[in-house]
Design an enzyme around this catalytic site. Structure first.
Site, PDB file in Angstrom:
ATOM      1  N   GLN A   1      -6.257  -6.928  -2.577  1.00  0.00           N
ATOM      2  CA  GLN A   1      -5.110  -5.995  -2.580  1.00  0.00           C
ATOM      3  C   GLN A   1      -5.074  -5.127  -3.830  1.00  0.00           C
ATOM      4  O   GLN A   1      -4.697  -3.957  -3.755  1.00  0.00           O
ATOM      5  CB  GLN A   1      -3.795  -6.759  -2.405  1.00  0.00           C
ATOM      6  CG  GLN A   1      -3.513  -7.063  -0.929  1.00  0.00           C
ATOM      7  CD  GLN A   1      -2.125  -6.619  -0.486  1.00  0.00           C
ATOM      8  OE1 GLN A   1      -1.145  -6.906  -1.153  1.00  0.00           O
ATOM      9  NE2 GLN A   1      -2.050  -5.927   0.634  1.00  0.00           N
TER      10      GLN A   1
ATOM     11  N   ASN B   1       0.832  -1.204   0.000  1.00  0.00           N
ATOM     12  CA  ASN B   1       0.000   0.000   0.000  1.00  0.00           C
ATOM     13  C   ASN B   1       0.868   1.256   0.000  1.00  0.00           C
ATOM     14  O   ASN B   1       0.544   2.235  -0.668  1.00  0.00           O
ATOM     15  CB  ASN B   1      -0.967   0.000   1.183  1.00  0.00           C
ATOM     16  CG  ASN B   1      -2.184  -0.858   0.896  1.00  0.00           C
ATOM     17  OD1 ASN B   1      -3.064  -0.455   0.156  1.00  0.00           O
ATOM     18  ND2 ASN B   1      -2.209  -2.065   1.445  1.00  0.00           N
TER      19      ASN B   1
ATOM     20  N   GLN C   1      -7.550  -3.877  -5.267  1.00  0.00           N
ATOM     21  CA  GLN C   1      -8.471  -2.770  -4.976  1.00  0.00           C
ATOM     22  C   GLN C   1      -7.899  -1.835  -3.912  1.00  0.00           C
ATOM     23  O   GLN C   1      -8.103  -0.623  -3.965  1.00  0.00           O
ATOM     24  CB  GLN C   1      -9.836  -3.312  -4.511  1.00  0.00           C
ATOM     25  CG  GLN C   1     -10.525  -4.167  -5.555  1.00  0.00           C
ATOM     26  CD  GLN C   1     -10.743  -3.424  -6.862  1.00  0.00           C
ATOM     27  OE1 GLN C   1     -11.173  -2.274  -6.861  1.00  0.00           O
ATOM     28  NE2 GLN C   1     -10.427  -4.064  -7.979  1.00  0.00           N
TER      29      GLN C   1
ATOM     30  N   ARG D   1       2.008  -0.029  26.226  1.00  0.00           N
ATOM     31  CA  ARG D   1       1.398   0.512  25.015  1.00  0.00           C
ATOM     32  C   ARG D   1       1.417   2.045  25.051  1.00  0.00           C
ATOM     33  O   ARG D   1       1.693   2.705  24.052  1.00  0.00           O
ATOM     34  CB  ARG D   1      -0.052  -0.001  24.939  1.00  0.00           C
ATOM     35  CG  ARG D   1      -0.662   0.017  23.578  1.00  0.00           C
ATOM     36  CD  ARG D   1      -2.019  -0.677  23.572  1.00  0.00           C
ATOM     37  NE  ARG D   1      -1.957  -2.127  23.541  1.00  0.00           N
ATOM     38  CZ  ARG D   1      -1.578  -2.852  22.503  1.00  0.00           C
ATOM     39  NH1 ARG D   1      -1.208  -2.273  21.386  1.00  0.00           N
ATOM     40  NH2 ARG D   1      -1.550  -4.168  22.564  1.00  0.00           N
TER      41      ARG D   1
ATOM     42  N   HIS E   1      -8.587  -1.399   5.894  1.00  0.00           N
ATOM     43  CA  HIS E   1      -8.931  -2.669   6.526  1.00  0.00           C
ATOM     44  C   HIS E   1      -9.560  -3.592   5.478  1.00  0.00           C
ATOM     45  O   HIS E   1     -10.504  -3.198   4.794  1.00  0.00           O
ATOM     46  CB  HIS E   1      -9.917  -2.435   7.673  1.00  0.00           C
ATOM     47  CG  HIS E   1     -10.295  -3.707   8.364  1.00  0.00           C
ATOM     48  ND1 HIS E   1      -9.465  -4.332   9.264  1.00  0.00           N
ATOM     49  CD2 HIS E   1     -11.389  -4.496   8.242  1.00  0.00           C
ATOM     50  CE1 HIS E   1     -10.039  -5.452   9.686  1.00  0.00           C
ATOM     51  NE2 HIS E   1     -11.206  -5.570   9.080  1.00  0.00           N
TER      52      HIS E   1
ATOM     53  N   MET F   1       0.422  -2.961  12.329  1.00  0.00           N
ATOM     54  CA  MET F   1      -0.220  -4.000  13.135  1.00  0.00           C
ATOM     55  C   MET F   1      -0.116  -3.715  14.631  1.00  0.00           C
ATOM     56  O   MET F   1       0.509  -4.466  15.383  1.00  0.00           O
ATOM     57  CB  MET F   1       0.397  -5.376  12.798  1.00  0.00           C
ATOM     58  CG  MET F   1       0.309  -5.736  11.329  1.00  0.00           C
ATOM     59  SD  MET F   1      -1.381  -5.686  10.682  1.00  0.00           S
ATOM     60  CE  MET F   1      -2.020  -7.188  11.399  1.00  0.00           C
ATOM     61  N   ARG F   2      -0.731  -2.622  15.027  1.00  0.00           N
ATOM     62  CA  ARG F   2      -0.726  -2.242  16.434  1.00  0.00           C
ATOM     63  C   ARG F   2      -2.108  -1.783  16.840  1.00  0.00           C
ATOM     64  O   ARG F   2      -2.801  -1.109  16.064  1.00  0.00           O
ATOM     65  CB  ARG F   2       0.229  -1.056  16.670  1.00  0.00           C
ATOM     66  CG  ARG F   2       1.685  -1.349  16.419  1.00  0.00           C
ATOM     67  CD  ARG F   2       2.350  -2.091  17.548  1.00  0.00           C
ATOM     68  NE  ARG F   2       2.191  -1.420  18.835  1.00  0.00           N
ATOM     69  CZ  ARG F   2       2.429  -2.031  20.003  1.00  0.00           C
ATOM     70  NH1 ARG F   2       2.821  -3.273  20.051  1.00  0.00           N
ATOM     71  NH2 ARG F   2       2.252  -1.362  21.138  1.00  0.00           N
ATOM     72  N   ILE F   3      -2.492  -2.124  18.064  1.00  0.00           N
ATOM     73  CA  ILE F   3      -3.708  -1.537  18.631  1.00  0.00           C
ATOM     74  C   ILE F   3      -3.290  -0.198  19.233  1.00  0.00           C
ATOM     75  O   ILE F   3      -2.285  -0.110  19.941  1.00  0.00           O
ATOM     76  CB  ILE F   3      -4.319  -2.473  19.692  1.00  0.00           C
ATOM     77  CG1 ILE F   3      -4.866  -3.713  18.983  1.00  0.00           C
ATOM     78  CG2 ILE F   3      -5.412  -1.763  20.492  1.00  0.00           C
ATOM     79  CD1 ILE F   3      -5.342  -4.803  19.915  1.00  0.00           C
TER      80      ILE F   3
HETATM   81  C1  GRF Z   1      -3.315  -4.923   3.803  1.00  0.00           C
HETATM   82  O1  GRF Z   1      -3.968  -6.072   3.414  1.00  0.00           O
HETATM   83  C2  GRF Z   1      -4.238  -4.019   4.566  1.00  0.00           C
HETATM   84  O2  GRF Z   1      -5.561  -4.133   4.182  1.00  0.00           O
HETATM   85  C3  GRF Z   1      -4.033  -4.469   5.971  1.00  0.00           C
HETATM   86  O3  GRF Z   1      -2.682  -4.822   6.054  1.00  0.00           O
HETATM   87  C4  GRF Z   1      -2.205  -5.200   4.780  1.00  0.00           C
HETATM   88  C5  GRF Z   1      -0.985  -4.412   4.472  1.00  0.00           C
HETATM   89  O4  GRF Z   1      -0.374  -4.833   3.301  1.00  0.00           O
HETATM   90  N1  GRF Z   1      -4.440  -3.447   6.903  1.00  0.00           N
HETATM   91  P1  GRF Z   1       0.887  -4.085   2.732  1.00  0.00           P
HETATM   92  O5  GRF Z   1       1.969  -4.106   3.813  1.00  0.00           O
HETATM   93  O6  GRF Z   1       0.488  -2.699   2.363  1.00  0.00           O
HETATM   94  O7  GRF Z   1       1.310  -4.890   1.536  1.00  0.00           O
END
Ligand code: GRF
Length: 218
Positions: free
Chosen positions: A174, A17, A176, A68, A112, A93-95
């Site tokens: 992905q 992304n 999309q 945290r 998401h 990947m964190r809350i």
């Molecule tokens: C994606 O699938 C996104 O929807 C999710 O984490 C993934 C990140 O992928 N939140 P990348 O690191 O951008 O390839």
């Protein structure tokens, strides 16, 4: 120096992304400049993508913090050094603590991989298949204190094919993701997209709960 809105991207992994945002910024379509990329994981390939594109990178390893709250406080300081207008979570990947989400309310987006409000949390592709759904998708939303719960800006619908497994479905989702995330960032950067009174607004009108919808089946 460019006067375009300043974007900081947070990530933990591969960064496809981020790459979509880099590519969109390179053609000026994004209407924003990527000024910093921060990872909480040393091995995140997204850091390499950023460095290759000439974007400043920072590593803030969450395992070095006792709580945290302590991590989020340090992270806010790192982010704010870049003086961002927009903060983009791209596979971060964190809350997040409420203090963190409050600090960036209205200027922080997340992507998401589900048609929110369905399937908040993890393993969304498998859960959509297990539920017998015939479509799945991805949502870009404003970040609030509720995990994957902030108002949606844009959503892309992806069909679930009979032969799909989680991996094949994730791959199509992905494609999309890489379309709608640069769009949403562009809208926020240009002022077309706003967060107001707990809702996402586009061009002066409140969006429906699913946000602006794109149907990849059409
Ligand atoms: C994606 O699938 C996104 O929807 C999710 O984490 C993934 C990140 O992928 N939140 P990348 O690191 O951008 O390839």
């Amino acid at each position: 120096m460019s006067s375009l809105p300043r974007v900081v991207v947070l990530l933990s992994g591969g960064g496809t992304n981020l790459q979509a945002l880099i590519d969109s910024a390179a053609t000026s379509e994004l209407g924003a400049q990527l000024v910093g990329v921060i990872s909480n994981r040393p091995a995140a390939f997204g850091l390499e993508r950023a460095a290759k594109a000439g974007i400043a990178t920072r590593l803030l390893d969450h395992t070095a913090f006792d709580s945290r709250e302590a991590f989020d406080t340090a992270l806010m300081a790192e982010i704010d050094q870049f003086q961002p207008d927009i903060v983009v979570l791209a596979g971060f990947m964190r809350i997040l603590t409420p203090a963190f989400t409050e600090h960036y309310l209205g200027k922080m987006l997340n992507i998401h991989p589900s048609l929110l409000p369905k399937f908040q949390g993890l393993h969304t592709h498998q859960r959509a298949i297990d539920a017998g759904d015939n479509c799945h998708g991805v949502t870009v939303h404003f970040v609030t204190a509720e995990l994957d719960g902030g108002p949606a800006a844009i959503q892309a619908i992806v069909p679930i094919e009979q032969q799909d497994d989680a991996a094949s479905l994730a791959q199509r989702v992905q494609v999309q993701e890489h379309i709608i995330y640069p769009m949403a960032v562009n809208w926020l950067a240009s002022g077309r997209l706003r967060y107001q009174a707990g809702k996402a607004w586009l061009d002066g009108s409140p969006l429906p709960v699913q946000g602006f919808q794109i149907d990849s089946r059409l």
